[in-house]
Design a protein around this motif. Structure first.
Motif, short mmCIF file in Angstrom:
data_model
loop_
_atom_site.label_atom_id
_atom_site.label_comp_id
_atom_site.label_asym_id
_atom_site.label_seq_id
_atom_site.Cartn_x
_atom_site.Cartn_y
_atom_site.Cartn_z
N LEU A 94 57.40 13.75 36.80
CA LEU A 94 57.22 14.40 35.50
C LEU A 94 57.14 13.35 34.41
O LEU A 94 57.78 12.31 34.51
N THR A 95 56.38 13.65 33.39
CA THR A 95 56.25 12.72 32.27
C THR A 95 56.06 13.52 30.99
O THR A 95 55.37 14.53 30.99
N HIS A 96 56.72 13.10 29.93
CA HIS A 96 56.38 13.70 28.64
C HIS A 96 56.51 12.69 27.53
O HIS A 96 57.35 11.80 27.56
N HIS A 97 55.62 12.82 26.56
CA HIS A 97 55.57 11.89 25.44
C HIS A 97 54.92 12.64 24.30
O HIS A 97 53.83 13.18 24.45
N GLY A 98 55.61 12.69 23.16
CA GLY A 98 55.04 13.37 22.01
C GLY A 98 54.74 14.83 22.32
O GLY A 98 55.58 15.55 22.84
N SER A 99 53.51 15.26 22.03
CA SER A 99 53.14 16.67 22.17
C SER A 99 52.66 17.06 23.57
O SER A 99 52.27 18.21 23.78
N TYR A 100 52.62 16.12 24.49
CA TYR A 100 52.06 16.40 25.81
C TYR A 100 53.03 16.08 26.94
O TYR A 100 53.87 15.18 26.81
N GLY A 101 52.86 16.83 28.01
CA GLY A 101 53.64 16.56 29.21
C GLY A 101 52.76 16.78 30.43
O GLY A 101 51.68 17.38 30.33
N ALA A 102 53.20 16.30 31.57
CA ALA A 102 52.45 16.49 32.80
C ALA A 102 53.39 16.43 33.99
O ALA A 102 54.43 15.78 33.93
N PHE A 103 53.03 17.18 35.03
CA PHE A 103 53.77 17.06 36.29
C PHE A 103 52.78 17.00 37.44
O PHE A 103 51.66 17.50 37.34
N VAL A 104 53.21 16.36 38.52
CA VAL A 104 52.39 16.30 39.73
C VAL A 104 53.33 16.39 40.92
O VAL A 104 54.40 15.81 40.94
N ILE A 105 52.90 17.21 41.89
CA ILE A 105 53.70 17.41 43.10
C ILE A 105 52.90 16.83 44.26
O ILE A 105 51.72 17.13 44.40
N ASP A 106 53.56 16.04 45.06
CA ASP A 106 52.86 15.45 46.20
C ASP A 106 52.66 16.51 47.29
O ASP A 106 53.55 17.32 47.52
N HIS A 107 51.53 16.47 47.95
CA HIS A 107 51.24 17.39 49.05
C HIS A 107 51.36 18.84 48.63
O HIS A 107 51.92 19.67 49.35
N TRP A 108 50.90 19.16 47.45
CA TRP A 108 50.97 20.54 46.98
C TRP A 108 49.57 21.02 46.71
O TRP A 108 48.80 20.36 46.03
N PHE A 109 49.24 22.17 47.26
CA PHE A 109 47.90 22.69 47.04
C PHE A 109 47.98 24.00 46.30
O PHE A 109 48.91 24.77 46.49
N ARG A 110 47.00 24.21 45.46
CA ARG A 110 47.08 25.34 44.53
C ARG A 110 47.19 26.70 45.21
O ARG A 110 47.69 27.65 44.64
N ASN A 111 46.69 26.84 46.45
CA ASN A 111 46.77 28.14 47.10
C ASN A 111 48.18 28.44 47.62
O ASN A 111 48.43 29.48 48.20
N GLY A 112 49.09 27.51 47.37
CA GLY A 112 50.47 27.80 47.72
C GLY A 112 50.90 27.22 49.05
O GLY A 112 52.07 27.24 49.40
N ASN A 113 49.96 26.70 49.83
CA ASN A 113 50.35 26.08 51.09
C ASN A 113 50.91 24.70 50.82
O ASN A 113 50.32 23.91 50.12
#
Lengths: 195, 83
Positions: free
Chosen positions: A168-187
């Motif tokens: 996770l990262t956040h700075h000022g007005s923006y933030g972002a997260f990334v998950i390893d081995h995670w696919f949007r369909n939930g698998n």
């Protein structure tokens, strides 16, 4: 595993002065200082290289749990939107995305496309934004997961059975997260790299 | 320099970069710049440069590596000014 870092450029402009005496020498190698000098936008290059170093540091500390402050030791190679960072014998690949408002870098051991979800905060205040980011992350993975941190502050997602590497990262007005081995369909697929 | 005196000199250096004012009020040797005060890591270098200016010292890479909490800052400054 994955590490990410976002720089809000307006925030960087407001809270840091990269032109102050000795600033560049403390955190950038001579090669990196050359990138900054040669580029057509030194300010952007400073923060692009910074986000690369930070993303690489986050990945490094997931693999070797520890804490330290040694930005100069993380040496960047930057080409177009890709790059690489070396720290002693450690090396990782970096993907960077830029808009007029922010720069985001993501570090992985293998070259991969960017996977970060970037959000613009609705809330104000450091604490509120930090919890807004966590809420967004948890609503993405579902209620069964909890966000935890190890002793070194390295975050992880767990549902009691599986552990997912996350950054996770956040700075000022923006933030972002990334998950390893995670696919949007939930698998969720967990490979050998998973912790 | 006494510990209290050193902390009193460090506080105004740290303050401009603090993002958790409540944690700053309770600043002690054990306060962590990032975890407690929520200082952005890009501003740690500003704290290092400000410390160098205030105490007329220069920090090497190995000093910078430790600069994550008040205790480390105090020990680095104490070592450097005694030289």
């Amino acid at each position: 595993m994955v590490g990410n870092d976002l720089v809000d450029l307006n925030e960087a402009l407001r809270t840091s002065n990269w032109q102050r005496d000795r600033f560049l020498n403390k955190i950038f190698t001579l090669t990196e200082q050359q990138y900054i000098k040669d580029g057509n936008d030194p300010f952007r290059m400073v923060w692009r290289l910074w986000s690369m170093k930070e993303a690489a540091y986050k990945l490094y500390t997931q693999i070797y749990p520890c804490r330290f402050y040694h930005p100069l030791g993380f040496e960047c190679e930057a080409t177009n939107h890709s790059g690489a960072v070396k720290f002693n014998n450690f090396q990782c690949y970096i993907e960077t995305t830029e808009t007029p408002n922010y720069i985001l870098s993501e570090a992985r051991l293998n070259r991969q496309n960017l996977g970060s979800t970037i959000i613009k905060f609705g809330s104000t205040g450091q604490k509120q934004r930090s919890s807004e980011l966590k809420q967004r992350l948890l609503s993405c993975v579902g209620d069964s997961y909890q966000l935890t941190k190890n002793k070194m502050g390295v975050p992880m997602l767990t549902n009691g059975e599986k552990l997912l590497s996350v950054s996770l990262t956040h700075h000022g007005s923006y933030g972002a997260f990334v998950i390893d081995h995670w696919f949007r369909n939930g698998n969720v697929s967990i490979g050998n790299e998973a912790v | 320099m006494k510990k209290e005196e050193l902390i009193a000199k460090l506080k105004p250096i740290i303050e401009p970069y603090v993002q958790d004012a409540e944690a700053f009020k309770n600043l002690s040797e054990d306060t962590d710049f990032v975890n407690d005060l929520k200082i952005n890591s890009a501003n740690l270098v500003d704290i290092i440069l400000d410390i160098e200016d205030e105490f007329d010292i220069r920090l090497e890479n190995e000093d910078m590596e430790q600069m994550l909490d008040v205790k480390s800052a105090m020990s680095i400054v104490t070592t450097k000014i005694s030289k």
